[in-house]
Design a protein around this motif. Structure first.
Motif, PDB file in Angstrom:
ATOM      1  N   UNK A   1       0.779  -1.231   0.000  1.00 57.19           N
ATOM      2  CA  UNK A   1       0.000   0.000   0.000  1.00 57.19           C
ATOM      3  C   UNK A   1       0.807   1.276   0.000  1.00 57.19           C
ATOM      4  N   UNK A   2       2.106   1.207   0.283  1.00 56.70           N
ATOM      5  CA  UNK A   2       2.971   2.382   0.241  1.00 56.70           C
ATOM      6  C   UNK A   2       3.556   2.518  -1.163  1.00 56.70           C
ATOM      7  N   UNK A   3       3.657   3.743  -1.649  1.00 55.30           N
ATOM      8  CA  UNK A   3       4.169   3.958  -2.995  1.00 55.30           C
ATOM      9  C   UNK A   3       5.350   4.911  -2.964  1.00 55.30           C
TER      10      UNK A   3
ATOM     11  N   UNK B   1       6.664  10.076  -2.204  1.00 55.99           N
ATOM     12  CA  UNK B   1       6.158   8.923  -1.467  1.00 55.99           C
ATOM     13  C   UNK B   1       4.745   9.182  -0.980  1.00 55.99           C
ATOM     14  N   UNK B   2       4.053   8.118  -0.649  1.00 54.51           N
ATOM     15  CA  UNK B   2       2.685   8.250  -0.159  1.00 54.51           C
ATOM     16  C   UNK B   2       2.068   6.883   0.055  1.00 54.51           C
ATOM     17  N   UNK B   3       0.744   6.835   0.104  1.00 58.70           N
ATOM     18  CA  UNK B   3       0.014   5.590   0.284  1.00 58.70           C
ATOM     19  C   UNK B   3      -1.188   5.586  -0.643  1.00 58.70           C
ATOM     20  N   UNK B   4      -1.539   4.409  -1.164  1.00 58.37           N
ATOM     21  CA  UNK B   4      -2.707   4.335  -2.031  1.00 58.37           C
ATOM     22  C   UNK B   4      -3.967   4.536  -1.195  1.00 58.37           C
ATOM     23  N   UNK B   5      -4.901   5.308  -1.725  1.00 60.46           N
ATOM     24  CA  UNK B   5      -6.159   5.544  -1.021  1.00 60.46           C
ATOM     25  C   UNK B   5      -7.061   4.318  -1.070  1.00 60.46           C
ATOM     26  N   UNK B   6      -6.959   3.532  -2.145  1.00 52.94           N
ATOM     27  CA  UNK B   6      -7.767   2.335  -2.329  1.00 52.94           C
ATOM     28  C   UNK B   6      -6.828   1.145  -2.469  1.00 52.94           C
ATOM     29  N   UNK B   7      -6.933   0.132  -1.592  1.00 54.42           N
ATOM     30  CA  UNK B   7      -6.023  -1.023  -1.679  1.00 54.42           C
ATOM     31  C   UNK B   7      -6.079  -1.743  -3.017  1.00 54.42           C
ATOM     32  N   UNK B   8      -7.141  -1.530  -3.797  1.00 54.66           N
ATOM     33  CA  UNK B   8      -7.252  -2.195  -5.096  1.00 54.66           C
ATOM     34  C   UNK B   8      -6.382  -1.549  -6.160  1.00 54.66           C
TER      35      UNK B   8
ATOM     36  N   UNK C   1       0.308  -1.481  -8.536  1.00 51.46           N
ATOM     37  CA  UNK C   1       1.515  -0.833  -9.057  1.00 51.46           C
ATOM     38  C   UNK C   1       1.387  -0.567 -10.554  1.00 51.46           C
ATOM     39  N   UNK C   2       0.758  -1.502 -11.287  1.00 51.83           N
ATOM     40  CA  UNK C   2       0.618  -1.320 -12.729  1.00 51.83           C
ATOM     41  C   UNK C   2      -0.395  -0.222 -13.056  1.00 51.83           C
ATOM     42  N   UNK C   3      -1.463  -0.112 -12.256  1.00 50.80           N
ATOM     43  CA  UNK C   3      -2.415   0.988 -12.449  1.00 50.80           C
ATOM     44  C   UNK C   3      -1.702   2.328 -12.299  1.00 50.80           C
ATOM     45  N   UNK C   4      -0.854   2.442 -11.300  1.00 51.67           N
ATOM     46  CA  UNK C   4      -0.103   3.677 -11.084  1.00 51.67           C
ATOM     47  C   UNK C   4       0.890   3.912 -12.224  1.00 51.67           C
ATOM     48  N   UNK C   5       1.554   2.846 -12.665  1.00 53.94           N
ATOM     49  CA  UNK C   5       2.541   2.991 -13.742  1.00 53.94           C
ATOM     50  C   UNK C   5       1.886   3.481 -15.029  1.00 53.94           C
ATOM     51  N   UNK C   6       0.719   2.926 -15.368  1.00 49.31           N
ATOM     52  CA  UNK C   6       0.051   3.348 -16.600  1.00 49.31           C
ATOM     53  C   UNK C   6      -0.512   4.757 -16.482  1.00 49.31           C
ATOM     54  N   UNK C   7      -0.852   5.170 -15.254  1.00 50.85           N
ATOM     55  CA  UNK C   7      -1.311   6.551 -15.056  1.00 50.85           C
ATOM     56  C   UNK C   7      -0.173   7.545 -15.254  1.00 50.85           C
ATOM     57  N   UNK C   8       1.044   7.121 -14.948  1.00 47.38           N
ATOM     58  CA  UNK C   8       2.211   8.002 -15.060  1.00 47.38           C
ATOM     59  C   UNK C   8       2.821   8.006 -16.458  1.00 47.38           C
TER      60      UNK C   8
END
Length: 394
Positions: A202-204, A279-286, A289-296
């Motif tokens: 959950x930490x990013x 750094x931070x934490x995901x608001x939704x556990x779902x 890492x790939x969702x974040x990567x594609x958003x970036x």
């Protein structure tokens, strides 16, 4: 770090690197550990959509679900995502996955192989002219930044990337070293200094780099170049644009996002970079890492701003297909944890030889000669591991 077969004991990074075999394995080594994936159990199917990134997380989740339903012990995908949104990814669930510790600095001799002709694409003069044209388009308001790349094609029939991957891991243990089997005798390999995003429980973290300078040949010159980079208004502005874009893309998914107000110096063997650790934490556990990567992806550090306009300029001025260069490389497990690096300081190899890539960020006032010199310095990471030097024609 990830799910592995109970029959696959933990290993040292050196053991996993020794076991890396291009054509049948994919290796990913970072400061948090090393993965060696062997064989292919199930490949992530292509999207069939114009923008494959839009449904990539869904396709990966489906494949991981297949692995779980079948009782396959490895529930992790590894591989690479290309630069272009419509190009096919190369992501697989491996037959076997081993993990180990992080690489350590190790003296490694350059790879020994028979290199033939080295051809720049484009040539130095053409690249400088493309930078000048990009500056004109920026001045005309088409975009505010564009990252222009160049490539070197090295004729080397029968080239084996394995010794180069091992050399890179020993020379750059703080980097993200990779050797990805692309199939058909092709391998993507390199040592990226830049973490796109990592998620662990959950930490990013994300570590965007933008603003660069070549290392000096003496300690005094090296210190001067680092200090000059930190004071450079052009590089600080370029870096701020990238950090703002990364933070803006992460905020919808995260809480407690920490963005340091000033960058820090990041050193590799050949380059100084400006870097900011977010750094931070995901608001939704779902959120994976790939969702974040594609958003970036792609960040302004490898494409430019605005993204669509910069992509168009790249398509018009770069005389080659980037493929996986400036994409993302890494892994993600069924829990959503994973690690994705920006695919830079890299090359692709095939049965005839290899192609190396490097780029530079072009903004208003960029000097074509300086941007050419920056790409030359960035190519040094791969050239050093290959035991090659650039001639004046490159």
């Amino acid at each position: 770090m990830t799910t592995v077969s109970a029959a696959a004991p933990a290993a040292t990074a050196a053991e996993l690197l020794a076991g890396y075999r291009p054509g049948s394995c994919t290796l990913f080594a970072s400061p948090s550990g090393t993965l060696l994936a062997e064989g292919t159990y199930f490949a992530v199917p292509p999207s069939g959509r114009r923008d494959g990134l839009a449904d990539l997380s869904r396709r990966v989740d489906a494949v991981l679900g297949v692995a779980e339903a079948a009782g396959h012990e490895v529930r992790t995908v590894v591989g690479a995502v290309p630069f272009a949104p419509g190009a096919p990814e190369h992501l697989v669930v491996p037959m076997r996955l081993r993990r180990g510790g992080a690489p350590v600095a190790t003296p490694v001799e350059p790879a020994v192989f028979r290199a033939g002709r080295v051809r720049p694409v484009p040539g130095p003069g053409q690249y400088a002219a493309a930078v000048a044209e990009a500056v004109r388009r920026i001045d005309a308001g088409r975009c505010t930044k564009v990252v222009l790349a160049r490539s070197l094609r090295v004729d080397a029939p029968g080239f084996d990337p394995a010794p180069v991957v091992r050399a890179l891991a020993g020379r750059e243990p703080g980097a993200y070293t990779f050797g990805v089997d692309l199939g058909g005798g092709r391998t993507l390999f390199g040592a990226s200094p830049e973490l796109l995003v990592a998620r662990r429980s959950g930490r990013i973290t994300a570590h965007p780099l933008a603003g660069s300078a070549a290392r000096g040949r003496t300690p005094a010159e090296d210190a001067r170049r680092a200090a000059t980079l930190m004071r450079s208004e052009k590089d600080r502005h370029e870096h701020a644009v990238v950090v703002d874009a990364v933070a803006s893309a992460l905020r919808p998914y995260c809480r407690d996002l920490v963005v340091p107000p000033t960058p820090a110096l990041v050193a590799t063997a050949s380059m100084w970079h400006l870097g900011t650790m977010i750094s931070g934490a995901v608001a939704d556990p779902a959120v994976s890492a790939l969702t974040l990567a594609t958003a970036l992806h792609p960040t302004p550090a490898v494409c430019g701003t605005p993204t669509a306009a910069a992509r168009q300029v790249i398509a018009e001025l770069e005389p080659f297909d980037r493929g996986f260069y400036t994409g993302a490389v890494g892994w993600m497990d069924a829990s959503g944890d994973g690690e994705w690096a920006v695919t830079i300081r890299c090359a692709t190899s095939d049965e005839d030889g290899l192609a190396l890539f490097a780029g530079a960020g072009v903004v208003a006032g960029s000097d074509p000669r300086a941007e050419l010199a920056e790409t030359t310095a960035k190519l040094a990471t791969m050239l050093s591991a290959l035991g090659l030097e650039l001639g004046d024609e490159c």
